[in-house]
Write an enzyme that holds these catalytic residues in place. Structure first.
Site, mmCIF file in Angstrom:
data_model
loop_
_atom_site.group_PDB
_atom_site.id
_atom_site.type_symbol
_atom_site.label_atom_id
_atom_site.label_comp_id
_atom_site.label_asym_id
_atom_site.label_seq_id
_atom_site.Cartn_x
_atom_site.Cartn_y
_atom_site.Cartn_z
ATOM 1 N N LYS A 207 0.826 -1.207 0.000
ATOM 2 C CA LYS A 207 0.000 0.000 0.000
ATOM 3 C C LYS A 207 0.864 1.263 0.000
ATOM 4 O O LYS A 207 2.025 1.242 0.395
ATOM 5 C CB LYS A 207 -0.990 -0.032 1.173
ATOM 6 C CG LYS A 207 -2.124 -1.040 0.888
ATOM 7 C CD LYS A 207 -3.204 -1.084 1.933
ATOM 8 C CE LYS A 207 -4.269 -2.107 1.502
ATOM 9 N NZ LYS A 207 -5.230 -2.420 2.567
ATOM 10 N N ARG A 238 -2.588 -10.001 5.427
ATOM 11 C CA ARG A 238 -3.134 -10.208 4.081
ATOM 12 C C ARG A 238 -2.112 -9.640 3.104
ATOM 13 O O ARG A 238 -1.858 -8.439 3.105
ATOM 14 C CB ARG A 238 -4.464 -9.474 3.978
ATOM 15 C CG ARG A 238 -5.147 -9.563 2.620
ATOM 16 C CD ARG A 238 -6.413 -8.715 2.616
ATOM 17 N NE ARG A 238 -7.094 -8.777 1.341
ATOM 18 C CZ ARG A 238 -6.775 -8.024 0.288
ATOM 19 N NH1 ARG A 238 -5.797 -7.164 0.372
ATOM 20 N NH2 ARG A 238 -7.452 -8.144 -0.841
#
Ligand code: PMM
Length: 251
Positions: A207, A238
């Protein structure tokens, strides 16, 4: 700590760049992840990257259901990454075992009751609105306090809808209506989320807050973050690449 491997069956996913949008490619990647020792494969057909538009239900189903059916034949443990109750139900019926709802039940009023009725683990992520305009919602007094109290509301709603306590997993929603500093503050205070008493999932993989010009440049930071979180008591991460995370956790 479990490793959840991301399988985005979308042409516009920011980190996969559409590489896995074909059925064959998605199944191949799923099988690769199984060989790499993935604990859960998280299958999604709708991108949630900042600015993303919604995908119609029929399109979402067409992307994910065949992949779930194919990987179920290989004994995969899978979660369905969806905000729609109908998609969640179809995916569980096709062979997925968990529901991963980035909206924590806020996007579809039928989701919590559906998850309760299906009686499967339900991941409730902190969310403030759809991706199209979520960046404008990154306004907090104290981000940790605010996210915890908003997650607490989702926990109450889930329990009220009949989801059993044992089936609830929470997620602070890294990158969802949060700026760079918000994300790091949450990570620095992850013990406070663990103290809420539910398994905690963290999805930070590749991210933007990790820096770098593109998702591929964030891989090393993602692996380092997994190592850093490994002693925190969280339930799982994740991530896009399974093998290095398994390796760093076993190192
Ligand atoms: N992030 C994305 C999608 N689904 N689910 C959970 N539970 N937590 C997350 O942080 C999360 C998620 C967006 O990332 P992607 O486009 O790389 O899948």
């Amino acid at each position: 700590m479990i490793v959840m491997g991301i399988l985005n069956v979308t042409p516009d996913s920011f980190a996969d760049g559409g590489r896995h949008n074909e059925f064959d490619a998605a199944v191949k990647r799923g099988l690769e992840m199984i060989a790499e020792g993935v604990d859960i494969i998280d299958i999604g057909g709708e991108s949630t990257k900042p600015g993303a538009e919604r995908v119609p239900e029929t399109e979402e189903l067409a992307r994910v259901i065949p992949v779930i059916e194919a990987l179920a034949k290989h004994g995969a443990t899978m979660s369905i990454d969806t905000m729609r109750a109908s998609t969640a139900k179809a995916a569980i019926e096709a062979g997925a075992q968990l529901i991963n709802d980035v909206s924590g039940g806020l996007a579809d009023e039928l989701m919590l009751a559906t998850a309760a009725q299906l009686n499967v683990p339900y991941i409730a992520m902190h969310w403030r609105g759809h991706s199209k305009d979520m960046n404008s919602r990154a306004v907090y007094g104290d981000v940790v306090t605010d996210v915890i109290s908003e997650l607490q509301e989702r926990i109450s709603a889930a329990l009220d809808a009949g989801i059993s306590q044992n089936n609830l997993i929470i997620d602070p929603g890294i990158g969802f209506a949060k700026d760079v500093h918000h994300n790091w503050e949450i990570i620095d205070s992850i013990d406070q989320f663990v103290a809420m008493g539910y398994p905690v999932l963290v999805g930070a993989s590749r991210k933007r807050f990790l820096g770098g010009d593109n998702p591929d440049q964030r891989e090393n930071a993602t692996i380092a973050l997994t190592k850093r979180l490994s002693g925190s008591g969280i339930w799982g991460v994740r991530v896009h690449s399974v093998k290095p995370h398994k390796e760093v956790l076993n190192a």
